[in-house]
Each structure stands twice: as C-alpha cells, then as structure tokens.
Design an enzyme around this catalytic site. Structure first.
Site, PDB file in Angstrom:
ATOM      1  N   ILE A  35      -0.412   4.627  -4.903  1.00  0.00           N
ATOM      2  CA  ILE A  35       0.760   4.938  -4.833  1.00  0.00           C
ATOM      3  C   ILE A  35       1.691   3.836  -4.350  1.00  0.00           C
ATOM      4  CG2 ILE A  35       2.295   6.560  -3.142  1.00  0.00           C
ATOM      5  CD1 ILE A  35      -0.009   8.379  -2.631  1.00  0.00           C
ATOM      6  N   PRO A  36       2.498   3.393  -5.478  1.00  0.00           N
ATOM      7  CA  PRO A  36       2.945   1.967  -5.205  1.00  0.00           C
ATOM      8  C   PRO A  36       4.113   1.694  -4.419  1.00  0.00           C
ATOM      9  CG  PRO A  36       3.741   3.315  -7.178  1.00  0.00           C
ATOM     10  CD  PRO A  36       2.699   4.098  -6.300  1.00  0.00           C
ATOM     11  N   CYS A  37       3.599   1.619  -3.200  1.00  0.00           N
ATOM     12  CA  CYS A  37       4.899   1.301  -1.963  1.00  0.00           C
ATOM     13  C   CYS A  37       5.027   0.063  -2.270  1.00  0.00           C
ATOM     14  CB  CYS A  37       4.198   1.497  -0.686  1.00  0.00           C
ATOM     15  SG  CYS A  37       2.533   0.925  -0.295  1.00  0.00           S
ATOM     16  N   HIS A  38       4.285  -0.915  -2.830  1.00  0.00           N
ATOM     17  CA  HIS A  38       4.794  -2.398  -3.011  1.00  0.00           C
ATOM     18  C   HIS A  38       5.886  -2.529  -3.973  1.00  0.00           C
ATOM     19  CE1 HIS A  38       1.884  -1.359  -6.431  1.00  0.00           C
ATOM     20  NE2 HIS A  38       2.682  -2.378  -7.037  1.00  0.00           N
ATOM     21  N   ARG A  39       6.094  -1.462  -4.810  1.00  0.00           N
ATOM     22  CA  ARG A  39       7.374  -1.574  -5.604  1.00  0.00           C
ATOM     23  C   ARG A  39       8.759  -1.133  -4.813  1.00  0.00           C
ATOM     24  NH1 ARG A  39       4.217   2.167 -10.104  1.00  0.00           N
ATOM     25  NH2 ARG A  39       2.615   0.585 -10.540  1.00  0.00           N
TER      26      ARG A  39
END
Length: 177
Positions: free
Chosen positions: A132-136
């Site tokens: 779940i790409p919270c880094h994006r």
C-alpha cells in the site's frame, strides 16, 4: 491468531504479518508505528501469503512493477480504509499529494473540504508499507514528508520506481545502509 515472517530487503529488514489468510502488516524494523496492530501473542510461521509477499517484494526491489496480487486486510476505521484504497490506486512511478487525496475524499462524500492533515494521519499509520504505497504520497509544493520508515527510504523507493526526484525538496536527514 496472527503470524509473522521476515524479509531481508535492500533497505533493511522487514517484518511481515498475517491473519492466516491475508497480509495485515509490512514494516521496516524499527519504523514509526512498528507492528502497531500486531498481537503480543503471535507465531512465526511460513504461510502462502508470505510467499506471495516475498515474491512481490523481490519483483519490486528488482525495479519492476509487481504483477502479483496479494490478499490484504487493512485495519482501522472506514476513513483509514478509504485512504488505503486511494493509495493502492496511485500508479507505480507516480505520486499524489495529501491535499489531492483529501479533495478526492471530500468530493466522494459531498463535503466542502477534507483536512489534508487528517489524511496525513491515516497515511502515516499505514500498516502495509510499500504494497500500500504510502511512499507515493507527498506534501504540496514538492515536499517529501512523513514516511514512517525514514525519508531516505521514501527517496530510495521513489527513485526505484523511476520518479523524477528533481521536482521534490528532500530534507537533509542522515541515511542508513
């Protein structure tokens, strides 16, 4: 019962968690909110979902967009789950601001506005990092803020996806590894 397993990533050790059917957690060792919803009584065990997660991570860290589907179980309020679903929709190699997510939620619910800070709180408590790409999710004006695993990891993850980093302000912070 909850189960755990481990993965050695190029950015440091990762702890994986599962409820036996779906992935419920993926944290860099020692990150903020590490194992937040992991029961104190859990068992280290190999499961098919961990094999899927490791294969996904291997593909990801090889510089490719993973094509593997992993069953996920997101903990939290309906708001946290909605933010997670929006993060899952951010394409590989792209970013979205906290404000854009807030505007999207406000629009979906017929609200005049939604707090970007509230969105930031939900993003910051993402239990299934990377997948779940919270880094994006980035700050407005190109600021790279709020990654529980450390800004240096956020930078490395985005660079690995081929994101043009010249448009971002990267705060000075010590790097590890």
């Amino acid at each position: 019962m909850q189960y755990t397993s481990h993965y050695e990533s190029p950015l440091g050790p990762i702890l994986l968690a599962s409820d036996g059917e779906a992935l419920t957690g993926l944290w860099f060792e020692g990150q903020r909110y590490f194992a937040l919803h992991l029961d104190s009584k859990h068992e280290d065990r190999e499961l098919p979902v961990f094999d899927l997660a490791r294969a996904w991570l291997d593909e990801y860290f090889s510089g490719n967009e993973p094509s593997i589907s992993i069953p996920l179980h997101v903990y939290g309020s309906p708001f946290h789950k909605e933010v997670a679903s929006i993060m899952l929709a951010i394409p590989y190699g792209k970013t979205m601001t906290y404000g854009e997510i807030a505007s999207l939620i406000a629009e979906r619910h017929g609200m005049e506005r939604m707090s970007a800070r509230a969105v930031g709180g939900a993003v910051g408590r993402n239990e299934i990092s990377i997948i779940i790409p919270c880094h994006r999710v980035v700050g407005s004006g190109g600021s790279l803020t709020g990654y529980g695993g450390g800004i240096w990891r956020k930078v490395r993850l985005l660079e690995g996806e081929g994101v043009d980093m010249s448009k971002f302000h990267i705060p000075s912070q010590g790097t590890a590894l």
